[in-house]
Design an enzyme around this catalytic site. Structure first.
Site, PDB file in Angstrom:
ATOM      1  N   ASN A 169      49.045  23.345  40.179  1.00 21.83           N
ATOM      2  CA  ASN A 169      47.751  24.025  40.302  1.00 21.83           C
ATOM      3  C   ASN A 169      46.700  23.069  39.732  1.00 21.83           C
ATOM      4  O   ASN A 169      46.596  22.900  38.522  1.00 21.83           O
ATOM      5  CB  ASN A 169      47.806  25.331  39.501  1.00 21.83           C
ATOM      6  CG  ASN A 169      46.528  26.133  39.620  1.00 21.83           C
ATOM      7  OD1 ASN A 169      45.541  25.661  40.181  1.00 21.83           O
ATOM      8  ND2 ASN A 169      46.550  27.335  39.081  1.00 21.83           N
ATOM      9  N   ARG A 188      48.925  25.290  44.736  1.00 21.41           N
ATOM     10  CA  ARG A 188      48.049  26.454  44.824  1.00 21.41           C
ATOM     11  C   ARG A 188      46.697  25.971  45.368  1.00 21.41           C
ATOM     12  O   ARG A 188      46.064  25.099  44.774  1.00 21.41           O
ATOM     13  CB  ARG A 188      47.852  27.075  43.455  1.00 21.41           C
ATOM     14  CG  ARG A 188      46.858  28.199  43.524  1.00 21.41           C
ATOM     15  CD  ARG A 188      46.459  28.678  42.162  1.00 21.41           C
ATOM     16  NE  ARG A 188      45.495  29.736  42.309  1.00 21.41           N
ATOM     17  CZ  ARG A 188      44.480  29.938  41.489  1.00 21.41           C
ATOM     18  NH1 ARG A 188      44.312  29.140  40.460  1.00 21.41           N
ATOM     19  NH2 ARG A 188      43.651  30.921  41.688  1.00 21.41           N
ATOM     20  N   HIS A 206      43.463  35.943  44.488  1.00 19.70           N
ATOM     21  CA  HIS A 206      44.636  36.408  43.729  1.00 19.70           C
ATOM     22  C   HIS A 206      45.743  36.911  44.670  1.00 19.70           C
ATOM     23  O   HIS A 206      46.550  37.756  44.284  1.00 19.70           O
ATOM     24  CB  HIS A 206      44.284  37.584  42.787  1.00 19.70           C
ATOM     25  CG  HIS A 206      43.425  37.215  41.620  1.00 19.70           C
ATOM     26  ND1 HIS A 206      42.460  38.066  41.136  1.00 19.70           N
ATOM     27  CD2 HIS A 206      43.396  36.123  40.834  1.00 19.70           C
ATOM     28  CE1 HIS A 206      41.850  37.501  40.107  1.00 19.70           C
ATOM     29  NE2 HIS A 206      42.405  36.318  39.894  1.00 19.70           N
ATOM     30  N   ARG A 258      32.464  36.872  34.382  1.00 26.18           N
ATOM     31  CA  ARG A 258      31.817  37.119  35.685  1.00 26.18           C
ATOM     32  C   ARG A 258      31.327  38.558  35.774  1.00 26.18           C
ATOM     33  O   ARG A 258      32.024  39.486  35.338  1.00 26.18           O
ATOM     34  CB  ARG A 258      32.807  36.858  36.823  1.00 26.18           C
ATOM     35  CG  ARG A 258      33.018  35.392  37.105  1.00 26.18           C
ATOM     36  CD  ARG A 258      34.093  35.166  38.161  1.00 26.18           C
ATOM     37  NE  ARG A 258      35.279  34.559  37.577  1.00 26.18           N
ATOM     38  CZ  ARG A 258      36.445  34.448  38.182  1.00 26.18           C
ATOM     39  NH1 ARG A 258      36.616  34.902  39.405  1.00 26.18           N
ATOM     40  NH2 ARG A 258      37.472  33.877  37.571  1.00 26.18           N
ATOM     41  N   GLU A 283      52.804  34.213  39.618  1.00 26.06           N
ATOM     42  CA  GLU A 283      52.181  33.485  40.730  1.00 26.06           C
ATOM     43  C   GLU A 283      52.938  32.189  41.017  1.00 26.06           C
ATOM     44  O   GLU A 283      53.138  31.831  42.168  1.00 26.06           O
ATOM     45  CB  GLU A 283      50.703  33.207  40.405  1.00 26.06           C
ATOM     46  CG  GLU A 283      49.889  34.492  40.449  1.00 26.06           C
ATOM     47  CD  GLU A 283      48.494  34.345  39.875  1.00 26.06           C
ATOM     48  OE1 GLU A 283      48.372  34.344  38.636  1.00 26.06           O
ATOM     49  OE2 GLU A 283      47.535  34.243  40.635  1.00 26.06           O
TER      50      GLU A 283
END
Ligand code: ADP
Length: 394
Positions: free
Chosen positions: A9, A84, A173, A232, A378
C-alpha cells in the site's frame, strides 16, 4: 499458487507492506516504510518471532525502501505482489493483472484521485523494478462499489458532468466492506442477505450490501462525502464552498484543506482526531468532545437508516475499523438512535467485543436484524484477490 503474496500500500512518502501466506492462519510479516525522501526515512515492522524492528533508511526512495523490505522477508519469496489502488474509476470492476494497458487506465483515473493514484503508480513502478519476474495485481478501493445502480451513483447534476468528466459517486473502502459482509454471510445463519456495514477508522464509510454486492455507500466522488471522520467533515451543504469563498475570501485549496484536514472529530472537539481521546474527554465532561461524539454517532445512524432503503431485507449491521471494532460506546449510541429497526444489543457482549474479537452482539433469543463486530482484514482480502487474479486470469 502456494507462495505468499506481498501486499503493498504505497503512499506519496510511505509503503505499508504485508507478506501473506495462502494459509490465512499463518503469521504475517508486516511493516511500514515512512518519511521516504527525507533524512529520517525509516522502516518499521515485526519479524516472524513478533519482535519489532526500526531500520533507518536516510533519504531512501520507494525502490530503496522496497529493497530493504525484501531483506526483511526472512528468505520467503513472494509469488505475486498485490497493490492497493485507491481509485479505479469506472474502468475497474475487479482486481486486474498489471500490464501497460492497466497502468495507462490507472493514469487516466488519476484526475479523480490526484493525491493517491500517482503514489500508487509510483509503487507499482518501483515494485516492477525490484521484482521484475513477479506478477503484479492492482486491487481497487472503488471496485466493490461498481455494482451500485445509477440511482445511487448519480449526482443530480447536468449529465455532461457525468458523461464527459466522470463526476459520479464511486465509494471507497471497498475491500473492507466486501470482506466484512462476506464474513458475516459465512458466520450468520442468515447467509449473504442484506447487510449494512460501518467501517469506522480514521476514514469512515457505510455501505448497503445485498447478496455480496454493494448497492449504496456513503462516500462519493472522493473519500470526503458522508460520515464525520477523524479530520474530514463528511457531508456539508454544497453551498458552503461558494459561501466561504465569497464571505471569507478563501481559495479552493484553503477550503479543501479545512474540510479534509481540520474538520471531523478534530474540528468539532477542538482537541483531537483520535476517538479514544474524544471518548475520554467526553467522559470527563469536555463539551467539544461530547459534541464530537454526539455528531459522529448521529451521522452514522442517519447514514445507516438512509442506506437501508437500498436493501430488500435487512439481516444485520456490521461494525468494523479501529472505532467499530473497539468502541462499545459508539456502537451503543448508534444503535440507540435506530430503535425502529428492531436491533437488540447485549450489553455484556458489546463491552467484551474489543481488540480484534469477532462476534454477534445480540441479546439471547432475539430474532430481529443482527449486530456483528467483524475485524476488517483489507490486506488479507487484497492477498486473496491477488491470488485469485493470478490463478484465473481473464
Ligand atoms: P485507519 O483508518 O487509519 O486504518 P484505524 O482503523 O486503525 O485507522 O482506526 C483508527 C481510529 O480507531 C482512531 O480514531 C482510534 O482512536 C480509534 N480507536 C482505536 N482503539 C480504540 C478504542 N479502544 N476505543 C475507541 N476508539 C479506538
Amino acid at each position: 499458487m502456494n507462495a505468499p503474496v506481498l501486499v503493498i500500500n504505497c503512499g506519496s512518502s510511505s509503503i505499508k507492506y504485508a507478506l501473506i501466506d495462502s494459509d490465512p492462519q499463518a503469521p504475517r510479516l508486516a511493516g511500514l516504510a515512512e518519511r521516504l525522501g527525507s533524512s529520517d526515512a525509516r522502516l518499521k515492522g515485526k519479524n516472524s518471532a513478533g519482535e519489532s524492528f526500526t531500520q533507518p533508511l536516510p533519504n531512501a526512495d520507494h525502490a530503496e525502501a522496497l529493497n530493504a523490505i525484501l531483506q526483511r522477508l526472512e528468505g520467503r519469496v513472494p509469488g505475486a505482489v498485490g497493490h492497493r489502488i485507491v481509485h479505479g474509476g469506472e474502468h475497474f470492476t475487479q482486481a486486474a493483472l498489471v500490464d501497460d494497458s492497466v497502468i495507462e487506465a490507472i493514469e487516466t483515473t488519476a484526475a479523480l484521485a490526484p493525491l493517491h493514484n500517482p503514489a500508487n503508480l509510483a509503487g507499482i513502478a518501483a515494485t516492477r523494478k525490484v521484482f521484475p519476474e513477479l506478477p503484479q495485481v492492482a486491487v481497487f478501493d472503488t471496485a466493490f462499489h461498481q455494482t451500485l445502480p445509477p440511482r445511487a451513483y448519480r449526482y443530480a447534476l447536468p449529465e455532461a458532468l457525468y458523461t464527459e468528466h466522470g463526476i459520479r459517486r464511486y465509494g471507497f473502502h471497498g475491500t473492507s466492506h466486501a470482506f466484512v459482509s462476506q464474513r458475516a454471510g459465512e458466520l450468520s445463519s442468515r447467509g449473504a442477505g442484506g447487510w449494512l456495514t460501518a467501517h469506522l477508522g480514521n476514514g469512515c464509510s457505510t455501505a448497503a450490501v445485498w447478496n455480496n454486492q454493494s448497492l449504496d455507500t456513503s462516500m462519493g466522488l472522493t473519500p470526503l462525502e458522508g460520515l464525520v471522520m477523524g479530520t474530514r467533515s463528511g457531508d456539508v451543504d454544497p453551498g458552503l464552498h461558494a459561501h466561504l469563498h465569497r464571505q471569507l475570501g478563501w481559495s479552493v485549496d484553503e477550503i479543501d484543506n479545512v474540510l479534509n484536514k481540520q474538520s471531523g472529530l478534530l474540528g468539532l472537539s477542538g482537541l483531537t482526531n483520535d476517538m479514544r481521546e474524544v471518548e475520554d474527554q467526553a467522559m470527563a465532561g469536555h463539551p467539544g468532545a461530547k459534541l464530537a461524539l454526539d455528531v459522529f454517532c448521529y451521522r452514522i445512524a442517519k447514514s445507516l437508516a438512509a442506506l437501508s432503503c437500498a436493501l430488500p431485507t435487512l439481516d444485520g449491521v456490521i461494525f468494523t475499523g479501529g472505532i467499530g471494532e473497539n468502541s462499545p460506546i459508539v456502537r451503543r449510541e448508534v444503535l440507540a438512535l435506530l430503535p425502529h429497526f428492531g436491533f437488540s444489543l447485549d450489553e455484556a457482549a458489546n463491552e467484551a467485543t474489543i481488540r480484534g474479537k469477532e462476534g454477534k452482539l445480540d441479546s439471547a433469543g432475539h430474532s430481529g436484524p443482527e449486530v456483528w463486530v467483524i475485524p476488517t482484514d483489507e490486506e488479507g482480502r487484497i492477498a486473496m484477490e491477488t491470488r485469485h487474479c493470478v490463478e484465473t486470469p481473464e
